[in-house]
Design a protein around this motif. Structure first.
Motif, PDB file in Angstrom:
ATOM      1  N   ASN A   2       0.855  -1.188   0.000  1.00  0.00           N
ATOM      2  CA  ASN A   2       0.000   0.000   0.000  1.00  0.00           C
ATOM      3  C   ASN A   2       0.894   1.241   0.000  1.00  0.00           C
ATOM      4  O   ASN A   2       1.777   1.368   0.847  1.00  0.00           O
ATOM      5  N   GLU A  60      -3.252   4.346  10.056  1.00  0.00           N
ATOM      6  CA  GLU A  60      -4.665   3.949   9.940  1.00  0.00           C
ATOM      7  C   GLU A  60      -4.952   3.226   8.627  1.00  0.00           C
ATOM      8  O   GLU A  60      -5.848   2.389   8.551  1.00  0.00           O
ATOM      9  N   ASN A  61      -4.212   3.565   7.584  1.00  0.00           N
ATOM     10  CA  ASN A  61      -4.493   2.994   6.269  1.00  0.00           C
ATOM     11  C   ASN A  61      -3.501   1.895   5.872  1.00  0.00           C
ATOM     12  O   ASN A  61      -3.420   1.534   4.704  1.00  0.00           O
TER      13      ASN A  61
END
Ligand code: AMP
Ligand code: GLY
Length: 420
Positions: A2, A60-61
């Motif tokens: 990510n 958080e991601n």
């Protein structure tokens, strides 16, 4: 993995485009992004100048890798904060970002590294700066020490212009950026930009480019953030590149590491080349904009592998695979830029343009409103093309420019003239 990219310009659109070509990228978020970026990635509105906000968002991601586009978050210490939190990031630490954030610091490093650059003196009061200018005469270059969004450099062809610049800088025109001033010898020659990755020890050159700073054709009009770029830059021949790496870049990297502040990230060396010899004009600690757009179109997916290797300290195992290609980016700006300009005009005709590895319109100042693309900044679109020759790339770019229906915009019609 990510990935999070920080920034909202054409540079970040190009970075996002290249990252998405690479199968290692599972998910991409760009913060804050723009209307063009939103067509290919998720955008998130966070304060990228706030290191803690970036760290929190990344955690958080489940972000594995952060790529920082512009200089301001670097100078705020965003990469330091991410690194401390165990999140891998591409870009220099706050200390190392001083190579762009302080012109006086760069001069000090050049002295220690014996890197060829313009002779200079530093001043923190107007009277001694004025006396120095009177003694040196013109042409002469006056620079505010700190970050001034590209506006802190006055190339003075007359003594009076330099004296006026001193009044402005010590008078607070550039805020704290002007509390110290560097006065430099005027260098003649041809400018070019050289982009080098460093992991703190090894260096890897990843491309050359030439920018067009003036607003209008024939290099007329006011200075801008850049009206177009092309890569490679023929003036940066193999011999000049080799000299630059040996005399300027590697000694800089060695000096930074000796000081305990290793430089990791992309180093953008702005060079002045005369008679086959380069001297340093300035360093930037990020990709150039629009230079990044032409580099990304040429590098494609490998850009992510290179940035990862750079952040992970294994650049010595990497090489760049070059195609025999050329790329060009034509900036379309709002009429009036770099002065006052209108926002909110509608840009039409983008949908029908080709989007492939030879044709990309990267967005800079755009917004999406009710399905339409609206101009929301000074530099608005970067019409970017690639070809086997510069002539082919240029024809492709201007062909796209002509198909874009935006009466409120303008561009230069002579990007890459020096090389053709
Ligand atoms: P900088 O913000 O340092 O890139 O400076 C902006 C522009 O000013 C450069 O791209 C050059 O065109 C010009 N410039 C800066 N320093 C010098 C110098 N010592 N001699 C000649 N031109 C310079
Ligand atoms: N195009 C010049 C810069 O990015 O600084």
């Amino acid at each position: 993995m990510n990935i999070l990219i920080l920034g909202n310009g054409g540079r970040e659109h190009a970075l996002a485009w290249a990252v998405l070509q690479n199968p290692k990228c599972d998910a991409l978020i760009v913060a804050p992004g723009n209307a063009g970026i939103a067509q290919i990635a998720a955008c998130a509105d966070i304060d990228i100048l706030n290191p803690q906000a970036v760290v929190d968002f990344a955690a958080e991601n489940a972000i594995d890798f952060v790529i920082v586009g512009p200089e301001a978050p670097l100078a705020e210490g965003v990469v330091d904060a991410l690194t401390q939190s165990g999140i891998l990031a591409f870009g220099p630490s706050k200390e190392a970002a001083r190579l762009e954030a302080s012109k006086a610091f760069t001069k000090e490093i050049c002295d220690a590294a014996k890197a060829p650059t313009a002779a200079y003196a530093r001043f923190s009061d107007a009277a001694s700066a004025r006396a120095y200018i009177e003694a040196q005469g013109a042409p002469i270059v006056v620079k505010a020490d700190g970050l001034a969004a590209g506006k802190g450099v006055i190339v003075a062809m007359e003594v009076q212009t330099a004296l006026d610049a001193i009044e402005d800088m010590f008078g607070g025109e550039f805020g704290t950026a002007g509390a110290e001033v560097v006065i430099e010898e005027f260098m003649e020659g041809e400018e070019a930009s050289f982009f080098i990755l460093s992991d703190g020890k090894s260096i890897l050159p990843i491309g050359t480019a030439q920018d067009h700073k003036r607003a209008f054709d024939n290099d007329e009009g006011p200075n801008t953030g850049g009206m177009g770029a092309y890569s490679p830059a023929p003036v940066l021949s193999d011999a000049v590149a080799e000299q630059t790496l040996r005399e300027i870049v590697q000694p800089t990297i060695d000096e930074m590491s000796k000081r305990g502040t290793p430089y990791r990230g992309v180093l953008y060396a702005g060079l002045m080349i005369k008679d086959g010899h380069a001297r340093l004009v300035e360093y930037n600690v990020r990709f150039g904009d629009p230079e990044c757009q032409v580099l990304m179109l040429r590098l494609g997916a490998q850009a992510l592998d290179l940035m990862l290797a750079c952040a992970e300290g294994r650049l010595d195992q990497m090489q760049v695979n070059w195609a025999k290609d050329h790329a060009i980016s034509v900036v379309m700006a709002a009429k009036g830029y770099p002065g006052a300009y209108e926002k909110g005009s509608v840009i039409r005709g983008l949908e029908v343009l080709l989007k492939d590895s030879n044709h990309m319109v990267f967005h800079a100042g755009t917004k999406a409103e009710d399905g339409a693309i609206i101009a929301s900044g000074g530099r608005v679109l970067n019409v970017t093309a690639r070809g086997e020759t510069l002539t082919e790339a240029r024809a492709r770019a201007y062909d796209m420019v002509h198909k874009i229906d935006w009466p409120e915009g303008f561009c230069r019609s002579d990007i890459a003239w020096r090389a053709l």
